[in-house]
Design a protein around this motif. Structure first.
Motif, PDB file in Angstrom:
ATOM      1  N   VAL A  22      66.304  -2.147  34.066  1.00  0.00           N
ATOM      2  CA  VAL A  22      66.283  -3.258  33.123  1.00  0.00           C
ATOM      3  C   VAL A  22      65.314  -4.309  33.649  1.00  0.00           C
ATOM      4  O   VAL A  22      65.371  -4.691  34.816  1.00  0.00           O
ATOM      5  CB  VAL A  22      67.689  -3.870  32.956  1.00  0.00           C
ATOM      6  N   ASP A  23      64.433  -4.771  32.780  1.00  0.00           N
ATOM      7  CA  ASP A  23      63.467  -5.812  33.126  1.00  0.00           C
ATOM      8  C   ASP A  23      64.065  -7.174  32.775  1.00  0.00           C
ATOM      9  O   ASP A  23      64.240  -7.497  31.603  1.00  0.00           O
ATOM     10  CB  ASP A  23      62.163  -5.580  32.353  1.00  0.00           C
ATOM     11  N   ASP A  24      64.389  -7.951  33.806  1.00  0.00           N
ATOM     12  CA  ASP A  24      64.947  -9.291  33.624  1.00  0.00           C
ATOM     13  C   ASP A  24      63.901 -10.380  33.842  1.00  0.00           C
ATOM     14  O   ASP A  24      64.240 -11.547  34.023  1.00  0.00           O
ATOM     15  CB  ASP A  24      66.091  -9.529  34.614  1.00  0.00           C
ATOM     16  N   SER A  25      62.643 -10.021  33.837  1.00  0.00           N
ATOM     17  CA  SER A  25      61.571 -10.964  34.161  1.00  0.00           C
ATOM     18  C   SER A  25      61.574 -12.200  33.273  1.00  0.00           C
ATOM     19  O   SER A  25      61.318 -13.311  33.743  1.00  0.00           O
ATOM     20  CB  SER A  25      60.213 -10.269  34.069  1.00  0.00           C
ATOM     21  N   ALA A  26      61.872 -12.037  31.994  1.00  0.00           N
ATOM     22  CA  ALA A  26      61.851 -13.171  31.064  1.00  0.00           C
ATOM     23  C   ALA A  26      62.881 -14.233  31.450  1.00  0.00           C
ATOM     24  O   ALA A  26      62.682 -15.421  31.189  1.00  0.00           O
ATOM     25  CB  ALA A  26      62.101 -12.687  29.647  1.00  0.00           C
ATOM     26  N   LEU A  27      63.953 -13.824  32.102  1.00  0.00           N
ATOM     27  CA  LEU A  27      64.988 -14.768  32.523  1.00  0.00           C
ATOM     28  C   LEU A  27      64.533 -15.635  33.685  1.00  0.00           C
ATOM     29  O   LEU A  27      65.174 -16.629  34.016  1.00  0.00           O
ATOM     30  CB  LEU A  27      66.264 -14.014  32.926  1.00  0.00           C
ATOM     31  N   HIS A  28      63.442 -15.236  34.321  1.00  0.00           N
ATOM     32  CA  HIS A  28      62.962 -15.930  35.514  1.00  0.00           C
ATOM     33  C   HIS A  28      61.601 -16.588  35.288  1.00  0.00           C
ATOM     34  O   HIS A  28      60.881 -16.861  36.250  1.00  0.00           O
ATOM     35  CB  HIS A  28      62.897 -14.953  36.689  1.00  0.00           C
ATOM     36  N   HIS A  40      61.221  -9.098  37.790  1.00  0.00           N
ATOM     37  CA  HIS A  40      62.600  -9.017  38.258  1.00  0.00           C
ATOM     38  C   HIS A  40      63.262  -7.855  37.531  1.00  0.00           C
ATOM     39  O   HIS A  40      63.256  -7.822  36.298  1.00  0.00           O
ATOM     40  CB  HIS A  40      63.350 -10.310  37.931  1.00  0.00           C
ATOM     41  N   TYR A  41      63.840  -6.922  38.289  1.00  0.00           N
ATOM     42  CA  TYR A  41      64.400  -5.702  37.700  1.00  0.00           C
ATOM     43  C   TYR A  41      65.789  -5.418  38.252  1.00  0.00           C
ATOM     44  O   TYR A  41      66.112  -5.761  39.384  1.00  0.00           O
ATOM     45  CB  TYR A  41      63.494  -4.500  37.996  1.00  0.00           C
ATOM     46  N   GLN A  42      66.583  -4.757  37.407  1.00  0.00           N
ATOM     47  CA  GLN A  42      67.882  -4.219  37.810  1.00  0.00           C
ATOM     48  C   GLN A  42      67.756  -2.696  37.772  1.00  0.00           C
ATOM     49  O   GLN A  42      67.240  -2.146  36.793  1.00  0.00           O
ATOM     50  CB  GLN A  42      68.982  -4.626  36.838  1.00  0.00           C
ATOM     51  N   SER A  78      67.401  -5.691  41.942  1.00  0.00           N
ATOM     52  CA  SER A  78      68.833  -5.572  42.136  1.00  0.00           C
ATOM     53  C   SER A  78      69.175  -4.087  42.050  1.00  0.00           C
ATOM     54  O   SER A  78      68.827  -3.434  41.058  1.00  0.00           O
ATOM     55  CB  SER A  78      69.568  -6.361  41.051  1.00  0.00           C
TER      56      SER A  78
END
Length: 87
Positions: A22-28, A40-42, A78
């Motif tokens: 999962v790409d969480d980059s937009a949250l950061h 940022h990845y899970q 993560s």
């Protein structure tokens, strides 16, 4: 090839039974690492190669597979790594 596809290709060496990235980059957005281009990845990965290995060894295997990507393309990762009998 995008970053997730490249990660999947590299992690295929661990012969995963299942893998989710999962790409969480937009949250950061605005975060120092994000400004440098690293995402940022899970990662959730299940592999028989993790059987009998402690968490630290499993993470080392993953970092070894993604080694050069950790310098620029991946800022934060993560990890949840399991052997098949742990799911």
């Amino acid at each position: 090839m995008n970053t997730i596809e490249l990660m999947q290709q590299r992690l295929a060496a661990l012969q995963p039974e299942s893998m989710e990235i999962v790409d969480d980059s937009a949250l950061h957005a605005g975060h120092t690492g994000a400004k440098g281009g690293g995402g940022h990845y899970q990662l959730l990965i299940v592999s028989p190669q993790f059987a009998g290995k402690p968490t630290v060894a499993r993470h080392r295997m993953i970092y070894d597979a993604l080694q050069d990507m950790m310098r620029e393309q991946i800022h934060a990762l993560s990890i949840k790594a399991f052997a098949p009998d742990e799911i």
